[in-house]
Scaffold this motif. Sequence first.
Motif, mmCIF file in Angstrom:
data_model
loop_
_atom_site.group_PDB
_atom_site.id
_atom_site.type_symbol
_atom_site.label_atom_id
_atom_site.label_comp_id
_atom_site.label_asym_id
_atom_site.label_seq_id
_atom_site.Cartn_x
_atom_site.Cartn_y
_atom_site.Cartn_z
ATOM 1 N N PHE A 200 26.719 -12.766 4.206
ATOM 2 C CA PHE A 200 25.507 -12.631 5.065
ATOM 3 C C PHE A 200 24.236 -12.843 4.196
ATOM 4 N N LEU A 201 24.254 -12.170 2.934
ATOM 5 C CA LEU A 201 22.786 -12.188 2.178
ATOM 6 C C LEU A 201 22.697 -13.375 1.818
ATOM 7 N N ARG A 202 23.939 -14.533 1.152
ATOM 8 C CA ARG A 202 23.448 -15.612 0.774
ATOM 9 C C ARG A 202 23.044 -16.586 2.099
ATOM 10 N N GLU A 203 23.559 -16.436 3.102
ATOM 11 C CA GLU A 203 22.865 -17.403 4.381
ATOM 12 C C GLU A 203 21.781 -16.685 4.579
ATOM 13 N N TYR A 204 21.403 -15.623 4.609
ATOM 14 C CA TYR A 204 19.829 -15.043 4.900
ATOM 15 C C TYR A 204 18.762 -15.748 3.894
ATOM 16 N N LEU A 205 19.266 -15.540 2.603
ATOM 17 C CA LEU A 205 18.400 -16.017 1.545
ATOM 18 C C LEU A 205 18.127 -17.708 1.414
ATOM 19 N N ARG A 206 19.375 -18.251 1.643
ATOM 20 C CA ARG A 206 19.221 -19.903 1.965
ATOM 21 C C ARG A 206 18.189 -20.344 2.994
ATOM 22 N N ARG A 207 18.285 -19.458 4.109
ATOM 23 C CA ARG A 207 17.367 -19.860 5.194
ATOM 24 C C ARG A 207 16.043 -19.644 4.678
ATOM 25 N N LEU A 208 15.738 -18.420 3.955
ATOM 26 C CA LEU A 208 14.395 -18.327 3.481
ATOM 27 C C LEU A 208 13.545 -19.306 2.709
ATOM 28 N N GLU A 209 14.639 -19.495 1.708
ATOM 29 C CA GLU A 209 14.170 -20.137 0.623
ATOM 30 C C GLU A 209 14.032 -21.828 0.794
ATOM 31 N N THR A 210 14.859 -22.257 1.949
ATOM 32 C CA THR A 210 14.766 -23.477 2.492
ATOM 33 C C THR A 210 13.736 -23.769 3.484
ATOM 34 N N GLY A 211 12.996 -22.681 3.875
ATOM 35 C CA GLY A 211 11.714 -22.885 4.933
ATOM 36 C C GLY A 211 12.182 -22.787 6.265
ATOM 37 N N ARG A 212 13.552 -22.339 6.577
ATOM 38 C CA ARG A 212 13.999 -22.180 7.942
ATOM 39 C C ARG A 212 13.582 -20.997 8.650
ATOM 40 N N VAL A 213 12.483 -20.435 8.649
ATOM 41 C CA VAL A 213 11.806 -19.192 8.957
ATOM 42 C C VAL A 213 10.386 -19.336 9.361
ATOM 43 N N THR A 214 9.966 -18.482 10.183
ATOM 44 C CA THR A 214 8.661 -18.391 10.565
ATOM 45 C C THR A 214 8.049 -17.070 10.398
ATOM 46 N N VAL A 215 7.039 -16.765 9.504
ATOM 47 C CA VAL A 215 6.368 -15.578 9.488
ATOM 48 C C VAL A 215 5.066 -15.638 10.188
ATOM 49 N N ARG A 216 4.803 -14.748 11.096
ATOM 50 C CA ARG A 216 3.745 -14.775 11.593
ATOM 51 C C ARG A 216 3.270 -13.240 12.140
ATOM 52 N N ARG A 217 1.919 -13.086 12.356
ATOM 53 C CA ARG A 217 1.132 -11.593 12.563
ATOM 54 C C ARG A 217 1.218 -11.630 14.036
ATOM 55 N N LEU A 218 1.296 -10.475 14.494
ATOM 56 C CA LEU A 218 1.360 -10.166 16.018
ATOM 57 C C LEU A 218 0.085 -9.513 16.318
ATOM 58 N N SER A 219 -0.357 -9.941 17.493
ATOM 59 C CA SER A 219 -1.752 -9.403 18.140
ATOM 60 C C SER A 219 -1.083 -7.873 18.955
ATOM 61 N N GLY A 220 -1.972 -7.236 19.441
ATOM 62 C CA GLY A 220 -1.674 -6.107 20.262
ATOM 63 C C GLY A 220 -1.111 -4.799 19.481
ATOM 64 N N PHE A 221 -1.290 -4.666 18.040
ATOM 65 C CA PHE A 221 -0.950 -3.503 17.413
ATOM 66 C C PHE A 221 -2.129 -3.014 16.709
ATOM 67 N N SER A 222 -2.120 -1.537 16.634
ATOM 68 C CA SER A 222 -3.320 -0.965 15.762
ATOM 69 C C SER A 222 -3.538 -1.432 14.447
ATOM 70 N N ASP A 223 -2.156 -1.581 13.844
ATOM 71 C CA ASP A 223 -2.242 -1.733 12.441
ATOM 72 C C ASP A 223 -1.512 -3.279 12.402
ATOM 73 N N GLU A 224 -1.923 -3.903 11.117
ATOM 74 C CA GLU A 224 -1.636 -5.265 10.687
ATOM 75 C C GLU A 224 0.050 -5.109 10.881
ATOM 76 N N THR A 225 0.413 -6.210 11.769
ATOM 77 C CA THR A 225 2.039 -6.100 11.899
ATOM 78 C C THR A 225 2.409 -7.663 12.000
ATOM 79 N N TRP A 226 3.479 -7.931 11.044
ATOM 80 C CA TRP A 226 4.209 -9.068 10.858
ATOM 81 C C TRP A 226 5.548 -9.094 11.194
ATOM 82 N N GLU A 227 6.028 -10.503 11.540
ATOM 83 C CA GLU A 227 7.459 -10.382 11.948
ATOM 84 C C GLU A 227 7.907 -11.794 11.091
#
Length: 263
Positions: A200-227
Amino acid sequence: MWKWLIPALLIPLCLYGVTAQPFRARPYLEVRHVTPVTLPEPRDLPELLARLDVWVAREVPLHHATLRPGVTDAALDAFEARQGVTFPPALRALYRWHDGGDLFGLEFLSLAHLEFNRVAWAEIAADRLPDLDEGIASHPPGAILLLYATGDWLPFLHDGGGNHVALDLHPGPAGRVGQVITVGPDEDDRYVLAPDLEAFLREYLRRLETGRVTVRRLSGFSDETWEVRLQEPGGRAPEGYGVLADLFPGFGAAPQHMKTRWH
């Protein structure tokens, strides 16, 4: 009715920062560009976890700041003695690395909260309410026991609503001890995400390092919130999800594309 009451009894939501699941689509304040890197497979777990640490620190520094220092071998030994279980080596390594925080697009539970949740599921299982087992399905068939609850899970990820990604210490006849599965009151369809935690950890890291991931900041939160959301084939990242397996597209028996029903 029980399936909807139990999450409130099982998990006091005040214990957790719920960052995992937007219930409706929100406009994004920012989408962070993630640069793919080409690296060989990690040689071992220490290298794997070190590279995961580097990626999170670089791409989602607010999440990295939530990661707590790892626990000691003595604390892990004491957990095993209290609970009568043996941690797979990869789970010991994971908790020696960090004792929970915002990770894997969910809440990575501290060791104390893992124990709390394991005991809670065991108590529900001890009550033996057969009606709760109705409708439970295993993907692939036979890999996961068709039980609503059991004390044989080590739930290490949490979605803020009572659902978990867990290690399964008592699989079905077609499963493997230590497989990574999805469980919870909203998880009638339960999926094997990986044959073991290291896979599981190997596959997750593989997705991150190959760019198969979206990192975005959400609106509607009082504090800065990323997913952090892993992408489906074609590059789509879900805004919500129907089952936890949607957050890990193509892992193990998980579908490649998310379902249309959202929590």
